[in-house]
Motif scaffolding. Sequence first.
Motif, PDB file in Angstrom:
ATOM      1  N   ILE A 175      23.613  22.567  -3.804  1.00  0.00           N
ATOM      2  CA  ILE A 175      24.876  21.883  -3.499  1.00  0.00           C
ATOM      3  C   ILE A 175      25.518  22.484  -2.256  1.00  0.00           C
ATOM      4  O   ILE A 175      25.985  21.758  -1.365  1.00  0.00           O
TER       5      ILE A 175
ATOM      6  N   ASN B 152      35.484  21.048  -6.949  1.00  0.00           N
ATOM      7  CA  ASN B 152      34.571  19.986  -6.525  1.00  0.00           C
ATOM      8  C   ASN B 152      33.147  20.149  -7.064  1.00  0.00           C
ATOM      9  O   ASN B 152      32.233  19.429  -6.654  1.00  0.00           O
ATOM     10  N   ILE B 153      32.953  21.101  -7.972  1.00  0.00           N
ATOM     11  CA  ILE B 153      31.719  21.181  -8.755  1.00  0.00           C
ATOM     12  C   ILE B 153      32.156  21.262 -10.217  1.00  0.00           C
ATOM     13  O   ILE B 153      32.842  22.211 -10.616  1.00  0.00           O
TER      14      ILE B 153
ATOM     15  N   TRP C 102      23.963  16.168 -10.570  1.00  0.00           N
ATOM     16  CA  TRP C 102      22.768  16.954 -10.838  1.00  0.00           C
ATOM     17  C   TRP C 102      22.499  16.900 -12.339  1.00  0.00           C
ATOM     18  O   TRP C 102      23.412  17.095 -13.150  1.00  0.00           O
TER      19      TRP C 102
ATOM     20  N   ASN D  75      25.926  11.799  -6.719  1.00  0.00           N
ATOM     21  CA  ASN D  75      26.701  13.041  -6.772  1.00  0.00           C
ATOM     22  C   ASN D  75      26.568  13.741  -8.128  1.00  0.00           C
ATOM     23  O   ASN D  75      27.435  14.482  -8.544  1.00  0.00           O
TER      24      ASN D  75
ATOM     25  N   LYS E 151      23.713  16.933  -2.834  1.00  0.00           N
ATOM     26  CA  LYS E 151      24.777  16.619  -3.789  1.00  0.00           C
ATOM     27  C   LYS E 151      24.269  16.172  -5.147  1.00  0.00           C
ATOM     28  O   LYS E 151      25.025  16.139  -6.127  1.00  0.00           O
ATOM     29  N   GLY E 152      23.012  15.812  -5.247  1.00  0.00           N
ATOM     30  CA  GLY E 152      22.495  15.330  -6.520  1.00  0.00           C
ATOM     31  C   GLY E 152      21.011  15.553  -6.645  1.00  0.00           C
ATOM     32  O   GLY E 152      20.312  15.779  -5.655  1.00  0.00           O
TER      33      GLY E 152
ATOM     34  N   THR F 127      30.720  17.004  -7.140  1.00  0.00           N
ATOM     35  CA  THR F 127      29.397  17.020  -7.757  1.00  0.00           C
ATOM     36  C   THR F 127      29.529  17.379  -9.224  1.00  0.00           C
ATOM     37  O   THR F 127      30.164  18.378  -9.583  1.00  0.00           O
TER      38      THR F 127
END
Length: 338
Positions: free
Chosen positions: A279, A94-95, A135, A133, A284-285, A118
Amino acid sequence: MKSKILVALLLIALVGLGVFTYSCAPKEKPEEKPKFKMAAIFPGSIQDADYNTIGFVALQDVGKEYDLETAYSEKVAVPDAERVMKEYINEGYNIIWVHGAQFNGAANKIGDDYPDVTFILEVDAKPDNMKPNFWYMDRNFYTGFYVLGAVAALKTQTGKIGYIGGLELPFTHGEINAVKQAIRDLGSNAELQYIYVGDFNDPVKTRQAAEGLISKGVDVILSSVNLGNYGLYNAVKEADRPVFITTKYTDKKVHAPDNYLTSDLFDFSVPLKDIVGKILNGEKGGFIELKYGKGQARYTQFPISNVTEEINAKVQQIADDVESGKIKVIKNLETIEP
């Protein structure tokens, strides 16, 4: 009397029932925090001692820092990026970090479909419309090239400096413009000649470009290629007069020690630890710049090789002034200034 005893027994029974009911009621479970897993996509080999190697090292550092499960795919072609990201997401990652702006299109295409994932992207300017979501890391290439430009202007004996790039992209405009600013700020009459070889990883084309610059009197070459550097090393080592080079990302002195000056070093561990920490704390962003300075994500390699102590000291002062903000490096990614 009997009625009083019955009332007392009834009260005791009711209290006991209440206690039993309370103790047997289901307890609310504490909200479970999401488990994070991080995957990275690299465009080349993690053994290239260059851009991909420092990305791999950063991924390992972040995994150790936050006890994250990590995974990576190397030598990923741009058309395969979407598929590779989806495979990781389906496996619970999830990253997702895409190490290279060439993958940004694929990430932007699928990002809205996975709001719980993310994505970490590398950019050269802050996007106008940032996804919640996502970065974004501004790689800030141009700042380091100001210092490299100063090195070249102070070192050149012929007054001719060269720049070799792979593809003409906005960040290369910024690098060239920063070099030109450094030359102006020093009051130097040095001339900058630049050339794009069409590929960041082609040693043959890079060597040909370097030999062409050398034939025109260039004696300091600033490299903005990756594996193409292997052609550059051969060109300067075989030149009929001293020719010096600067590189970026990693220390490359071992390849041409008599011709090497310095490198614009990158450490992606610094910004990645910052981003992943945010995160994990629920952010999330967002957007960050890779800062230039000692202990930061970007810094010039010191001491400068093959120069006098006087030049070393002067370049160190310039680097310190860039870090402190005393020297303002102009960011112009649009066009190359005359």
